[in-house]
Design an enzyme around this catalytic site. Sequence first.
Site, PDB file in Angstrom:
ATOM      1  N   ASP A  13       0.958  -0.881  -0.429  1.00  0.00           N
ATOM      2  CA  ASP A  13      -0.023  -0.504   0.175  1.00  0.00           C
ATOM      3  C   ASP A  13       0.867   1.224  -0.108  1.00  0.00           C
ATOM      4  O   ASP A  13       2.045   1.406   1.007  1.00  0.00           O
ATOM      5  CB  ASP A  13      -0.923   0.240   1.424  1.00  0.00           C
ATOM      6  CG  ASP A  13      -1.805  -0.614   0.854  1.00  0.00           C
ATOM      7  OD1 ASP A  13      -1.996  -1.048   0.581  1.00  0.00           O
ATOM      8  OD2 ASP A  13      -3.410  -0.670   1.754  1.00  0.00           O
ATOM      9  N   CYS A  21      -8.247   4.596   0.454  1.00  0.00           N
ATOM     10  CA  CYS A  21      -9.556   4.388   1.753  1.00  0.00           C
ATOM     11  C   CYS A  21      -8.848   4.762   3.607  1.00  0.00           C
ATOM     12  O   CYS A  21      -7.365   5.628   3.291  1.00  0.00           O
ATOM     13  CB  CYS A  21      -9.590   3.304   2.470  1.00  0.00           C
ATOM     14  SG  CYS A  21     -10.166   2.033   1.463  1.00  0.00           S
ATOM     15  N   TYR A  29      -8.203 -14.245   2.233  1.00  0.00           N
ATOM     16  CA  TYR A  29      -6.755 -14.069   3.319  1.00  0.00           C
ATOM     17  C   TYR A  29      -7.222 -14.622   4.525  1.00  0.00           C
ATOM     18  O   TYR A  29      -6.197 -13.490   5.066  1.00  0.00           O
ATOM     19  CB  TYR A  29      -5.962 -12.459   2.604  1.00  0.00           C
ATOM     20  CG  TYR A  29      -6.910 -11.635   2.606  1.00  0.00           C
ATOM     21  CD1 TYR A  29      -7.447 -10.629   3.828  1.00  0.00           C
ATOM     22  CD2 TYR A  29      -7.490 -10.747   1.830  1.00  0.00           C
ATOM     23  CE1 TYR A  29      -8.314  -9.878   4.293  1.00  0.00           C
ATOM     24  CE2 TYR A  29      -8.458  -8.998   1.671  1.00  0.00           C
ATOM     25  CZ  TYR A  29      -8.675  -9.138   3.161  1.00  0.00           C
ATOM     26  OH  TYR A  29      -9.947  -8.624   3.357  1.00  0.00           O
ATOM     27  N   ASN A  43     -18.278  11.722   3.067  1.00  0.00           N
ATOM     28  CA  ASN A  43     -17.225  13.245   1.836  1.00  0.00           C
ATOM     29  C   ASN A  43     -18.270  14.082   3.106  1.00  0.00           C
ATOM     30  O   ASN A  43     -19.356  14.136   3.755  1.00  0.00           O
ATOM     31  CB  ASN A  43     -18.427  13.432   0.484  1.00  0.00           C
ATOM     32  CG  ASN A  43     -18.541  12.087  -0.827  1.00  0.00           C
ATOM     33  OD1 ASN A  43     -17.041  11.582  -0.697  1.00  0.00           O
ATOM     34  ND2 ASN A  43     -19.158  12.653  -1.680  1.00  0.00           N
ATOM     35  N   HIS A 103     -17.273   8.896  -0.822  1.00  0.00           N
ATOM     36  CA  HIS A 103     -16.477   8.680  -1.793  1.00  0.00           C
ATOM     37  C   HIS A 103     -15.393   8.224  -0.627  1.00  0.00           C
ATOM     38  O   HIS A 103     -14.092   7.767  -1.780  1.00  0.00           O
ATOM     39  CB  HIS A 103     -15.890   9.548  -3.317  1.00  0.00           C
ATOM     40  CG  HIS A 103     -17.405   9.947  -4.161  1.00  0.00           C
ATOM     41  ND1 HIS A 103     -18.045  10.773  -3.812  1.00  0.00           N
ATOM     42  CD2 HIS A 103     -17.819   8.683  -5.255  1.00  0.00           C
ATOM     43  CE1 HIS A 103     -18.982  10.743  -5.088  1.00  0.00           C
ATOM     44  NE2 HIS A 103     -18.881   9.392  -5.538  1.00  0.00           N
ATOM     45  N   GLU A 145      -3.869   0.373  -2.151  1.00  0.00           N
ATOM     46  CA  GLU A 145      -2.834  -0.696  -2.859  1.00  0.00           C
ATOM     47  C   GLU A 145      -2.417  -0.302  -4.022  1.00  0.00           C
ATOM     48  O   GLU A 145      -2.985  -0.080  -4.726  1.00  0.00           O
ATOM     49  CB  GLU A 145      -4.558  -2.152  -2.925  1.00  0.00           C
ATOM     50  CG  GLU A 145      -4.832  -2.257  -1.621  1.00  0.00           C
ATOM     51  CD  GLU A 145      -6.214  -1.525  -1.889  1.00  0.00           C
ATOM     52  OE1 GLU A 145      -7.497  -1.731  -1.329  1.00  0.00           O
ATOM     53  OE2 GLU A 145      -6.419  -0.552  -2.768  1.00  0.00           O
TER      54      GLU A 145
END
Length: 226
Positions: free
Chosen positions: A29, A54, A94, A105, A146, A184
Amino acid sequence: MTLTQAIEALKAGRFVMVHDDKGRENEIDLVVAAEHITPAHVATMRQDAGGLLCLAIANEITARLGLVYMHDMIAGMGKVNPVYSRLTEGRAAYGDKPSFSIYVNHRNTYTGITDSDRALTISEMAKICKNVNVEEFAKNFHAPGHVPILIAAKNLLAERNGHTELCVYLMKLAGMTPAVAICEMMDSQTHKALSIEKASAYAKRSGIPLVEASELKEAHQRARVA
């Protein structure tokens, strides 16, 4: 040494890269402190990383804000429609349940998705995280939005070893507000996650510290023993 460099980079508003275990997601990341994020950071994460941007936040903060995991919200909707319960069955490949909560937002954004809008939402959320105020949170943000919020496990690396926990713990090591933007790194040639080899080359080329999960787990273990 890398850990020291990473802490210095975060404090200076620069990027850090974090690689989790090869036996887990095996992803890298691109990371920046939420309190220092700018539209230029968002643009770089969008262009050079390409994954989902994120905002990972420490559990003690999200608990005070009353945030809960999206998984639990969807499972609770099973009372309305059984399909929701089925959607939350099992775990990711995982091995963990996802750390996603709501998407937000800031109310001063327009569409919410532009580099400027997402930087505003994240930087203003960092202020909320620094001085937790539920009324200010409700007044200044709306959902859905978002910017996905990720809730770190309560006991961090003693409980879960995802990027959410690794990066929040790194922020705590830096003595900063434990809210961090993470994205990522993808590979547009293989259409998979960027390999550690390519990530290392990018880190070297860009002058970005690359931290391994093992370094953070060792630091966490030392702190628990001390």
